[in-house]
Each structure stands twice: as C-alpha cells, then as structure tokens.
Design a protein around this motif. Structure first.
Motif, PDB file in Angstrom:
ATOM      1  N   VAL A   1      34.273 -45.276 -30.384  1.00 17.39           N
ATOM      2  CA  VAL A   1      35.329 -44.270 -30.412  1.00 17.39           C
ATOM      3  C   VAL A   1      36.678 -44.918 -30.709  1.00 17.39           C
ATOM      4  O   VAL A   1      37.511 -44.357 -31.446  1.00 17.39           O
ATOM      5  CB  VAL A   1      35.382 -43.503 -29.077  1.00 17.39           C
ATOM      6  CG1 VAL A   1      36.622 -42.612 -28.995  1.00 17.39           C
ATOM      7  CG2 VAL A   1      34.120 -42.663 -28.904  1.00 17.39           C
ATOM      8  N   ASP A   2      36.914 -46.125 -30.160  1.00 23.23           N
ATOM      9  CA  ASP A   2      38.211 -46.777 -30.334  1.00 23.23           C
ATOM     10  C   ASP A   2      38.292 -47.635 -31.593  1.00 23.23           C
ATOM     11  O   ASP A   2      39.315 -48.274 -31.848  1.00 23.23           O
ATOM     12  CB  ASP A   2      38.566 -47.614 -29.099  1.00 23.23           C
ATOM     13  CG  ASP A   2      37.591 -48.760 -28.837  1.00 23.23           C
ATOM     14  OD1 ASP A   2      36.667 -48.969 -29.661  1.00 23.23           O
ATOM     15  OD2 ASP A   2      37.736 -49.450 -27.810  1.00 23.23           O
ATOM     16  N   GLY A   3      37.237 -47.654 -32.397  1.00 22.41           N
ATOM     17  CA  GLY A   3      37.248 -48.422 -33.639  1.00 22.41           C
ATOM     18  C   GLY A   3      37.016 -49.904 -33.474  1.00 22.41           C
ATOM     19  O   GLY A   3      37.115 -50.663 -34.447  1.00 22.41           O
ATOM     20  N   SER A   4      36.681 -50.347 -32.261  1.00 25.96           N
ATOM     21  CA  SER A   4      36.426 -51.770 -32.041  1.00 25.96           C
ATOM     22  C   SER A   4      35.093 -52.181 -32.659  1.00 25.96           C
ATOM     23  O   SER A   4      34.207 -51.359 -32.891  1.00 25.96           O
ATOM     24  CB  SER A   4      36.430 -52.094 -30.547  1.00 25.96           C
ATOM     25  OG  SER A   4      35.431 -51.360 -29.862  1.00 25.96           O
ATOM     26  N   ASP A   5      34.948 -53.470 -32.926  1.00 26.65           N
ATOM     27  CA  ASP A   5      33.741 -53.997 -33.553  1.00 26.65           C
ATOM     28  C   ASP A   5      32.542 -53.931 -32.617  1.00 26.65           C
ATOM     29  O   ASP A   5      32.683 -53.995 -31.382  1.00 26.65           O
ATOM     30  CB  ASP A   5      33.953 -55.463 -33.971  1.00 26.65           C
ATOM     31  CG  ASP A   5      34.977 -55.611 -35.071  1.00 26.65           C
ATOM     32  OD1 ASP A   5      35.107 -54.685 -35.894  1.00 26.65           O
ATOM     33  OD2 ASP A   5      35.657 -56.661 -35.102  1.00 26.65           O
ATOM     34  N   GLY A   6      31.351 -53.845 -33.218  1.00 25.22           N
ATOM     35  CA  GLY A   6      30.121 -53.862 -32.452  1.00 25.22           C
ATOM     36  C   GLY A   6      29.180 -54.953 -32.923  1.00 25.22           C
ATOM     37  O   GLY A   6      29.287 -55.432 -34.064  1.00 25.22           O
ATOM     38  N   SER A   7      28.262 -55.352 -32.051  1.00 25.18           N
ATOM     39  CA  SER A   7      27.247 -56.351 -32.386  1.00 25.18           C
ATOM     40  C   SER A   7      25.940 -55.976 -31.708  1.00 25.18           C
ATOM     41  O   SER A   7      25.933 -55.382 -30.620  1.00 25.18           O
ATOM     42  CB  SER A   7      27.692 -57.743 -31.931  1.00 25.18           C
ATOM     43  OG  SER A   7      26.681 -58.715 -32.167  1.00 25.18           O
ATOM     44  N   HIS A   8      24.832 -56.318 -32.354  1.00 24.17           N
ATOM     45  CA  HIS A   8      23.499 -55.943 -31.871  1.00 24.17           C
ATOM     46  C   HIS A   8      22.543 -57.102 -32.134  1.00 24.17           C
ATOM     47  O   HIS A   8      22.395 -57.545 -33.262  1.00 24.17           O
ATOM     48  CB  HIS A   8      23.044 -54.679 -32.607  1.00 24.17           C
ATOM     49  CG  HIS A   8      21.687 -54.183 -32.234  1.00 24.17           C
ATOM     50  ND1 HIS A   8      20.911 -53.432 -33.097  1.00 24.17           N
ATOM     51  CD2 HIS A   8      20.948 -54.321 -31.092  1.00 24.17           C
ATOM     52  CE1 HIS A   8      19.772 -53.119 -32.502  1.00 24.17           C
ATOM     53  NE2 HIS A   8      19.766 -53.651 -31.294  1.00 24.17           N
ATOM     54  N   TRP A   9      21.916 -57.587 -31.072  1.00 21.70           N
ATOM     55  CA  TRP A   9      20.871 -58.605 -31.188  1.00 21.70           C
ATOM     56  C   TRP A   9      19.643 -58.121 -30.417  1.00 21.70           C
ATOM     57  O   TRP A   9      19.777 -57.520 -29.351  1.00 21.70           O
ATOM     58  CB  TRP A   9      21.340 -59.943 -30.615  1.00 21.70           C
ATOM     59  CG  TRP A   9      22.235 -60.721 -31.530  1.00 21.70           C
ATOM     60  CD1 TRP A   9      23.588 -60.577 -31.669  1.00 21.70           C
ATOM     61  CD2 TRP A   9      21.844 -61.760 -32.425  1.00 21.70           C
ATOM     62  NE1 TRP A   9      24.069 -61.469 -32.602  1.00 21.70           N
ATOM     63  CE2 TRP A   9      23.015 -62.209 -33.084  1.00 21.70           C
ATOM     64  CE3 TRP A   9      20.625 -62.357 -32.739  1.00 21.70           C
ATOM     65  CZ2 TRP A   9      22.991 -63.230 -34.036  1.00 21.70           C
ATOM     66  CZ3 TRP A   9      20.601 -63.379 -33.683  1.00 21.70           C
ATOM     67  CH2 TRP A   9      21.773 -63.805 -34.324  1.00 21.70           C
ATOM     68  N   GLU A  10      18.463 -58.423 -30.950  1.00 22.91           N
ATOM     69  CA  GLU A  10      17.230 -57.921 -30.338  1.00 22.91           C
ATOM     70  C   GLU A  10      16.050 -58.824 -30.654  1.00 22.91           C
ATOM     71  O   GLU A  10      15.914 -59.338 -31.762  1.00 22.91           O
ATOM     72  CB  GLU A  10      16.943 -56.507 -30.863  1.00 22.91           C
ATOM     73  CG  GLU A  10      15.626 -55.908 -30.393  1.00 22.91           C
ATOM     74  CD  GLU A  10      15.345 -54.554 -31.027  1.00 22.91           C
ATOM     75  OE1 GLU A  10      14.520 -53.803 -30.478  1.00 22.91           O
ATOM     76  OE2 GLU A  10      15.948 -54.251 -32.090  1.00 22.91           O
ATOM     77  N   HIS A  11      15.184 -58.992 -29.664  1.00 22.57           N
ATOM     78  CA  HIS A  11      13.891 -59.654 -29.862  1.00 22.57           C
ATOM     79  C   HIS A  11      12.815 -58.893 -29.091  1.00 22.57           C
ATOM     80  O   HIS A  11      13.089 -58.293 -28.043  1.00 22.57           O
ATOM     81  CB  HIS A  11      13.906 -61.100 -29.357  1.00 22.57           C
ATOM     82  CG  HIS A  11      14.312 -62.108 -30.380  1.00 22.57           C
ATOM     83  ND1 HIS A  11      13.738 -62.178 -31.635  1.00 22.57           N
ATOM     84  CD2 HIS A  11      15.242 -63.110 -30.342  1.00 22.57           C
ATOM     85  CE1 HIS A  11      14.288 -63.186 -32.320  1.00 22.57           C
ATOM     86  NE2 HIS A  11      15.198 -63.753 -31.565  1.00 22.57           N
TER      87      HIS A  11
END
Length: 280
Positions: free
Chosen positions: A237-247
């Motif tokens: 919502v605030d436009g901040s960056d996102g990151s996603h890691w998964e195993h």
C-alpha cells in the motif's frame, strides 16, 4: 469424507526430489534471463522451457485462471505478479516464483533478483539488503524445522531473524500476514498453513513425512498490501519494495532435505549449524 494425511511415506518423499530439482532449474533459467531491457514475459518463457526440457509441467498453470509458468513481481509488487509486457529496468528488484509437477508430485520455490544499476549504488544496496534479510529469514525457518516440535516454531524463527537483522536505515521489516507458506505434495498447495510470524497456536506436529513450502514475504515498509486490478498482483500500500524467497523442504527420519535446492540446502543451512540429509 476421506482426508489425506499431511505426512508422506519415505517412498513419497523420494518421489518429490525430482520435481524439486526441476523447479530449481526453472529458477536458474529465469535468473539467467533477468537483465535490463527484457520483458517479464521473456523471463517466464525461459523458466517454461526449462520445465519442458525436463519433462515436467507448470503447476502454476493448473491453478484456475492462471496461464503462466511463473509469478514475477517487481519493486512494490510482493507476490503473484503476472508476466507480460513490462520491461525490466536497471535497479529493479524482481521476485520470481515457480513450480513444477512431475509424475504426480510438486515442487515450489521462489528467489529474488536485483537488476544491476551502477549509477544508483544506494538503491542497489537497500534492495539487496531486503532480499538478503528475506532469504536469511527463510533459511532460519528451514533450520528451525530440523528441530521444531510444532509449526509455530518455524514462524517464530522467521520473525526472530528479521527482528535481529533490522534495516540499516532504521525501522522494521514488514512481514505479510495474509499470505503464508503451505504444505506441498500431490498438490502444490496443501495443508497445513505455515505462518511467517509468531502465533499463539503451536500448529501441527513437525515429524517425519512433513513437507512444507517455507516462504517469507517481506517488505521494506508496511506489511499492508492491496490486490491490483488484475486480481492477482499483491503490492504494498505504501509503495515500499517487496521480496519473496521460498523452498520446499522435507522432514524425514534422519533429518531434513531442501527439495528445491540442488545441494539439499547445505550452503544455506551451514550458518545455522544444520547439515541436511538426503532421504534414503
């Protein structure tokens, strides 16, 4: 009504190794395709070709209404971004989520990449820090799985890692609440849910036969998100960056094994003093 157990047999765990490795190969191909000037569709095509070359199919395409091999989320998009005509730009932070179904079993994994931009070292440093914190939190959760008694121990370990490694600029990382990890096996998404934060409920028992997709989704700002008009893409919502890691990770009688890592997770787990063991 018949309910399948959340715990797999040793033979079933062995059958999940190959789809995990194929999933890893698709992310290798996607990562090799990521650079400034390419479209997210072309990155998706690279991942798709890697799956097909190994005789697998995309389990993402088995989700009703979804027609791509991967989800590709850029900058403020955290998860479920749809590949298309968007052109990657220098400095973009790009999370790619992919999965393979092979001989009836599934793999699911995600990685975050940073498109180089020598002209903006501060941006690259901030986005690299976010990705490293998210990846570290994932490995902390996986390491906890090796000795956890209940699922809640995994979520607590993920949150504790992020709290112990806050942003250099100050403040806290945001942990998505509405989107969590899950069991995996005959289907890509199975019970149980795996929260990426502390919960009062200890959750299911962690014991041999459990296979989980552990996937922290972390933001550089607020964890509040919105689903975009395409009905898939989840953005901050605030436009901040996102990151996603998964195993995808299996527990068996002799230890744990990261199914979607060619080394079983040895490199990532070394810092936590955990040595993975391949299922016999």
């Amino acid at each position: 009504m018949f309910r399948r157990s959340i715990y797999k047999t040793p033979a079933q765990l062995r059958a999940m190794i190959e789809p995990g490795l194929i999933t890893a190969a698709s992310l290798d191909a996607a990562g090799a395709a990521i650079r400034a000037g390419v479209t997210t569709a072309s990155v998706d095509e690279a991942a798709s070709a890697a799956l097909l070359a190994r005789g697998a199919e995309s389990n993402f395409k088995l989700v009703r209404g979804y027609h791509h091999t991967t989800c590709i989320s850029v900058n403020e998009q955290v998860v479920h971004g749809i590949p298309g005509s968007r052109v990657l730009e220098p400095g973009d932070i790009v999370s790619v989520d992919s999965g393979a179904q092979f001989r009836g079993w599934n793999g699911d994994s995600a990685r975050t990449f940073i498109v180089p931009d020598p002209s903006r070292p501060e941006l690259i440093a901030a986005r690299s820090e976010l990705s490293a914190a998210t990846e570290g939190a994932m490995w902390a959760g996986i390491a906890a799985m090796a000795s956890a008694r209940h699922l809640g121990d995994i979520g607590a370990a993920i949150q504790e890692y992020l709290e112990a490694n806050p942003p250099a600029a100050g403040g806290d990382w945001g942990i998505l609440r509405e989107y969590v990890g899950h069991g995996i096996g005959r289907k890509m998404h199975e019970a149980p849910s795996v929260f990426n934060y502390r919960t009062p409920d200890p959750g299911a028992e962690v014991k041999p036969g459990l296979v989980l997709a552990i996937e922290p989704m972390v933001t550089a700002g607020s964890e509040q998100t919105v689903v975009e008009d395409d009905d898939w893409t989840v953005s901050t919502v605030d436009g901040s960056d996102g990151s996603h890691w998964e195993h995808s990770v299996a527990v068996h009688t002799d230890g744990i094994w990261v199914l979607t890592a060619p080394d079983g997770g040895a490199a990532g787990l070394a810092a936590f003093g955990v040595e993975p063991v391949r299922p016999a």
